[in-house]
Design a protein around this motif. Sequence first.
Motif, PDB file in Angstrom:
ATOM      1  N   PRO A  39       0.796  -1.232   0.000  1.00  0.00           N
ATOM      2  CA  PRO A  39       0.000   0.000   0.000  1.00  0.00           C
ATOM      3  C   PRO A  39       0.831   1.286   0.000  1.00  0.00           C
ATOM      4  CG  PRO A  39      -0.870  -1.551   1.607  1.00  0.00           C
ATOM      5  CD  PRO A  39       0.355  -2.176   1.028  1.00  0.00           C
ATOM      6  N   ARG A  43       0.521   4.067  -2.899  1.00  0.00           N
ATOM      7  CA  ARG A  43       0.117   5.450  -2.592  1.00  0.00           C
ATOM      8  C   ARG A  43       1.129   6.449  -3.161  1.00  0.00           C
ATOM      9  NH1 ARG A  43       1.280   6.352   3.296  1.00  0.00           N
ATOM     10  NH2 ARG A  43       3.332   6.286   2.343  1.00  0.00           N
ATOM     11  N   TYR A 121      -5.730   9.156  -3.756  1.00  0.00           N
ATOM     12  CA  TYR A 121      -4.314   9.263  -3.418  1.00  0.00           C
ATOM     13  C   TYR A 121      -3.995  10.477  -2.545  1.00  0.00           C
ATOM     14  CZ  TYR A 121      -3.655   5.443  -6.636  1.00  0.00           C
ATOM     15  OH  TYR A 121      -3.725   4.210  -7.228  1.00  0.00           O
ATOM     16  N   TRP A 127      -5.093   5.873   3.685  1.00  0.00           N
ATOM     17  CA  TRP A 127      -3.911   5.010   3.562  1.00  0.00           C
ATOM     18  C   TRP A 127      -3.304   4.646   4.924  1.00  0.00           C
ATOM     19  CZ3 TRP A 127      -2.704   3.007  -1.117  1.00  0.00           C
ATOM     20  CH2 TRP A 127      -3.333   3.600  -2.217  1.00  0.00           C
ATOM     21  N   ALA A 130      -1.850   1.321   5.616  1.00  0.00           N
ATOM     22  CA  ALA A 130      -0.534   0.935   5.103  1.00  0.00           C
ATOM     23  C   ALA A 130       0.453   0.739   6.246  1.00  0.00           C
ATOM     24  CB  ALA A 130      -0.015   2.016   4.145  1.00  0.00           C
ATOM     25  N   PRO A 136      -8.232  -2.261   3.958  1.00  0.00           N
ATOM     26  CA  PRO A 136      -8.430  -0.825   3.705  1.00  0.00           C
ATOM     27  C   PRO A 136      -9.810  -0.393   4.177  1.00  0.00           C
ATOM     28  CG  PRO A 136      -8.520  -2.079   1.650  1.00  0.00           C
ATOM     29  CD  PRO A 136      -8.132  -3.049   2.724  1.00  0.00           C
TER      30      PRO A 136
END
Length: 172
Positions: A39, A43, A121, A127, A130, A136
């Motif tokens: 991830p 990203r 993004y 995120w 991550a 997610p």
Amino acid sequence: MDWLEFGVQWLHVIVAVFWFGGTMFLDFVVMPTLHEAPPASSRDFGRRLAPRMAMLMRAAALIVIVLGVVRGIAWGPRNAAGTGFDFASQYGMTWSLSIVLAIAIAAVGDGAIVRTMRKLYGDDALWSYASTGGPPPAAFSALTGRLRTWSIVQLVLFVAVFTCMILMRFGF
Ligand code: HEM
């Protein structure tokens, strides 16, 4: 041979190859690879990809549409009076449909796909998994799902406009 027509068509086709080919490469190679990557890497890559892609695809769309319009009006079939492009011919209708389809493709790209990529993004909260691990968040899955749906819509429109190009080549 009319070298200006040759030049306009050459540029139209090569930029269209970039636009359509670049989109297929993104949909079939880049995005699936991003989904498989760790991830944090996905990203970071997506953050750099989105603005560059948006700018280049917007420029390609503009060039393809303008040159396609010029190519049709300047070298397409003439009307009965010989005063200009024959909009009412089969070729004229396919040409008109191509403009609508290409504008729809550009709108989907710029309006839906790029906007969704910016949201996906650009938002650090999406995120956080991550670094913490686990699945997610739901908003993340919703955005990737939306991206997939609009990419399919855009590909269908690309195939339709490409078919129009071949039809015009055969006089339709
Ligand atoms: C994604 C969009 C587009 C792609 C991928 C594309 C691709 C192509 C290709 C490959 C050709 C060469 C066809 C051949 O010679 O067999 C062509 C020709 C042509 N394109 Fe496009 N094009 C696109 C959009 C447009 C648009 C929006 C217009 C404007 C209405 C347009 C107008 C034309 C015209 C008039 C020709 C010449 C057809 C002929 O008389 O042979 N194109 N295009």
